[in-house]
Design an enzyme around this catalytic site. Structure first.
Site, mmCIF file in Angstrom:
data_model
loop_
_atom_site.group_PDB
_atom_site.id
_atom_site.type_symbol
_atom_site.label_atom_id
_atom_site.label_comp_id
_atom_site.label_asym_id
_atom_site.label_seq_id
_atom_site.Cartn_x
_atom_site.Cartn_y
_atom_site.Cartn_z
ATOM 1 N N ASN A 221 -9.123 47.101 68.224
ATOM 2 C CA ASN A 221 -8.134 47.240 67.155
ATOM 3 C C ASN A 221 -8.656 46.540 65.898
ATOM 4 O O ASN A 221 -8.708 45.312 65.851
ATOM 5 C CB ASN A 221 -6.813 46.624 67.640
ATOM 6 C CG ASN A 221 -5.713 46.655 66.593
ATOM 7 O OD1 ASN A 221 -5.962 46.905 65.420
ATOM 8 N ND2 ASN A 221 -4.488 46.383 67.020
ATOM 9 N N HIS B 230 -3.350 54.717 64.534
ATOM 10 C CA HIS B 230 -3.956 53.384 64.481
ATOM 11 C C HIS B 230 -4.498 53.068 65.870
ATOM 12 O O HIS B 230 -3.805 53.273 66.882
ATOM 13 C CB HIS B 230 -2.897 52.368 64.052
ATOM 14 C CG HIS B 230 -3.283 50.955 64.339
ATOM 15 N ND1 HIS B 230 -4.491 50.434 63.927
ATOM 16 C CD2 HIS B 230 -2.645 49.966 65.025
ATOM 17 C CE1 HIS B 230 -4.572 49.178 64.338
ATOM 18 N NE2 HIS B 230 -3.477 48.871 65.010
ATOM 19 N N CYS C 116 -1.436 46.266 60.500
ATOM 20 C CA CYS C 116 -2.083 47.482 61.027
ATOM 21 C C CYS C 116 -1.529 48.759 60.398
ATOM 22 O O CYS C 116 -2.073 49.842 60.602
ATOM 23 C CB CYS C 116 -1.947 47.528 62.541
ATOM 24 S SG CYS C 116 -2.694 46.107 63.334
HETATM 25 N N1 ACO Z 1 -7.161 39.945 81.297
HETATM 26 C C1 ACO Z 1 -6.582 39.873 82.516
HETATM 27 N N2 ACO Z 1 -5.261 39.773 82.688
HETATM 28 C C2 ACO Z 1 -4.483 39.776 81.580
HETATM 29 C C3 ACO Z 1 -5.016 39.867 80.276
HETATM 30 C C4 ACO Z 1 -6.412 39.953 80.163
HETATM 31 N N3 ACO Z 1 -7.036 40.044 78.977
HETATM 32 N N4 ACO Z 1 -4.008 39.850 79.387
HETATM 33 C C5 ACO Z 1 -2.867 39.769 80.089
HETATM 34 N N5 ACO Z 1 -3.154 39.723 81.410
HETATM 35 C C6 ACO Z 1 -2.229 39.629 82.535
HETATM 36 C C7 ACO Z 1 -0.907 39.012 82.132
HETATM 37 O O1 ACO Z 1 -0.967 37.595 82.193
HETATM 38 C C8 ACO Z 1 0.011 39.601 83.169
HETATM 39 O O2 ACO Z 1 -0.135 38.875 84.365
HETATM 40 P P1 ACO Z 1 1.191 38.479 85.232
HETATM 41 O O3 ACO Z 1 1.801 39.792 85.634
HETATM 42 O O4 ACO Z 1 0.607 37.687 86.356
HETATM 43 O O5 ACO Z 1 2.040 37.698 84.286
HETATM 44 C C9 ACO Z 1 -0.554 41.005 83.411
HETATM 45 O O6 ACO Z 1 -1.920 40.940 82.967
HETATM 46 C C10 ACO Z 1 0.165 42.098 82.666
HETATM 47 O O7 ACO Z 1 0.296 41.690 81.312
HETATM 48 P P2 ACO Z 1 1.086 42.571 80.273
HETATM 49 O O8 ACO Z 1 1.205 41.846 78.975
HETATM 50 O O9 ACO Z 1 2.334 43.064 80.920
HETATM 51 O O10 ACO Z 1 0.067 43.804 80.102
HETATM 52 P P3 ACO Z 1 0.329 45.209 79.450
HETATM 53 O O11 ACO Z 1 0.071 46.252 80.442
HETATM 54 O O12 ACO Z 1 1.620 45.246 78.675
HETATM 55 O O13 ACO Z 1 -0.847 45.280 78.370
HETATM 56 C C11 ACO Z 1 -1.280 44.992 76.004
HETATM 57 C C12 ACO Z 1 -0.926 44.312 77.333
HETATM 58 C C13 ACO Z 1 -2.657 45.625 76.137
HETATM 59 C C14 ACO Z 1 -1.315 43.925 74.908
HETATM 60 C C15 ACO Z 1 -0.238 46.086 75.664
HETATM 61 O O14 ACO Z 1 1.049 45.556 75.842
HETATM 62 C C16 ACO Z 1 -0.379 46.607 74.238
HETATM 63 O O15 ACO Z 1 -1.311 47.314 73.920
HETATM 64 N N6 ACO Z 1 0.608 46.348 73.378
HETATM 65 C C17 ACO Z 1 0.636 46.889 72.003
HETATM 66 C C18 ACO Z 1 -0.193 46.089 71.050
HETATM 67 C C19 ACO Z 1 -0.141 46.705 69.669
HETATM 68 O O16 ACO Z 1 -0.096 47.903 69.531
HETATM 69 N N7 ACO Z 1 -0.069 45.910 68.596
HETATM 70 C C20 ACO Z 1 0.184 46.469 67.276
HETATM 71 C C21 ACO Z 1 -0.834 46.282 66.317
HETATM 72 S S1 ACO Z 1 -1.398 44.628 66.120
HETATM 73 C C22 ACO Z 1 -1.107 44.151 64.467
HETATM 74 O O17 ACO Z 1 -0.264 44.627 63.780
HETATM 75 C C23 ACO Z 1 -1.930 43.009 63.938
#
Ligand code: ACO
Length: 333
Positions: free
Chosen positions: A288, A258, A117
């Site tokens: 993304n 990004h 990314c």
């Molecule tokens: N639908 C419903 N529930 C979900 C989903 C979903 N799609 N995904 C996760 N959950 C649940 C989890 O299982 C968890 O449940 P639990 O508490 O019972 O275990 C709960 O939701 C919270 O999950 P988290 O992972 O803590 O959610 P968070 O608020 O951190 O959001 C996210 C996740 C959106 C992925 C966030 O962490 C994020 O944006 N991270 C950065 C990603 C990024 O920038 N990547 C870089 C680029 S990618 C590249 O380089 C290819």
């Protein structure tokens, strides 16, 4: 005394292309245990575009490139260099060569650059070095990815986040320099946070000689860790790029990060004390799109008349590596 002026670079064209197939959050909730409410509140994403099974990333990237060249009013035959930033080429040896042929850019060197990314920002700075040293004058830079090919469509933590797309810019040598400052970083100790890694399966050729005959695994990501890291590091690297540009954040007209998560964009803007209404955000429609996200959003913003000639744009990419970087550019067209 002879005075030798180092060439600068200007962005003279931008273009983008997206697949026609659209998958919205509601449809995703039939594939994995998720909901429109969860995805949109946690990420800002409502739908994403997906490359069809019989479509090629090369064709999508070529379409984006043609639009950028058309805005720049530059014939492909005048190109010296094509860089394709991608982690999902049609061919592991690279897809830039095929794009060069499809464009008819017969004089251009063409190669792929992999930095996930962060690919667009890293490729922008790479291209700038060729121009500033006077080696090349006309460069086409494309960011294109089809991560849909490598997602685990049973993993709700990742498959809801990504979409496919392509964006391109034309950079040309000029007396002025519109790349005002930049900074790039990698922390390989965090490499395990996002991976699309090779899974080796041994094949014995003859006694004692084993080779790997595996395949690539689907994308894995520790989203929480990446989120915390990005919100901490991206404001710092933007500050660093601004320092090299000799300006403060209040000179910036647009913040173009990004497009990974709306919450990340908001948190970074807050840390920089930058007005939220001047952040660029098209996550809702595309999710993304990895290396494509910055040029795709730049193209939309320019064509919508949001980013205007003379505007200063702070761009920042971050992702697998982990690698992150920022560039301060002036749109001047
Ligand atoms: N639908 C419903 N529930 C979900 C989903 C979903 N799609 N995904 C996760 N959950 C649940 C989890 O299982 C968890 O449940 P639990 O508490 O019972 O275990 C709960 O939701 C919270 O999950 P988290 O992972 O803590 O959610 P968070 O608020 O951190 O959001 C996210 C996740 C959106 C992925 C966030 O962490 C994020 O944006 N991270 C950065 C990603 C990024 O920038 N990547 C870089 C680029 S990618 C590249 O380089 C290819």
């Amino acid at each position: 005394m002879l005075s030798v002026t180092k060439p600068g670079l200007v962005l003279t064209g931008v273009g983008s292309a997206i697949p026609s197939t659209c998958l919205n959050n509601h449809q995703l909730s039939h594939i994995v245990d998720t909901s429109d409410e969860w995805i949109s509140t946690r990420t800002g994403i409502s739908s994403r575009r997906l490359l069809d099974n019989d479509a090629s990333l090369t064709t999508l990237a070529t379409q984006a490139a043609q639009k950028a060249l058309s805005m720049a009013e530059l014939s492909p035959t005048k190109l010296d260099l094509i860089i394709l930033a991608t982690s999902t080429p049609d061919d592991l040896f690279g897809s830039a060569g095929k794009i060069q042929a499809e464009l008819g850019a017969s004089q251009a060197l063409a190669f792929d650059l992999t930095a996930a990314c962060s690919g667009f920002v890293v490729a922008l700075i790479t291209a700038a070095q060729f121009i500033r040293t006077g080696v090349y004058r006309n460069v086409l830079l494309i960011g294109a990815d089809a991560l849909s090919r490598w997602l685990d469509w049973e993993d709700r933590r990742t498959c809801v986040l990504f979409g496919d797309g392509a964006g391109a810019v034309v950079l040309q040598a000029n007396e002025c320099d519109r790349l005002l400052g930049f900074a790039l970083c990698t922390d390989g100790r965090l490499n395990h946070c996002i991976n699309l890694s090779y899974d080796s399966v041994g094949k014995t050729l003859v006694d004692q000689i084993d080779v790997g005959q595996g395949n690539y695994r689907q994308l894995t990501m520790d989203g929480k860790l990446v989120y915390r890291f990005v919100v901490e590091q991206v404001p710092e690297i933007i500050d660093k790029a601004l320092y090299y540009a000799g300006m403060s954040i209040d000179r910036v007209d647009w913040l173009l990060l990004h497009q990974a998560n709306k919450r990340i964009i908001d948190a970074v803007a807050k840390r920089l004390e930058f007005p939220e209404e001047k952040t660029i955000n098209n996550l809702a429609e595309y999710g993304n799109t990895s290396a494509a996200s910055i040029p795709l959003a730049l193209d939309e913003s320019v064509r919508q008349g949001k980013i205007c000639s003379g505007d200063i744009v702070a761009i920042a990419g971050f992702g697998a590596g982990l690698t992150w970087g920022a560039a301060i550019i002036q749109w001047d067209r």
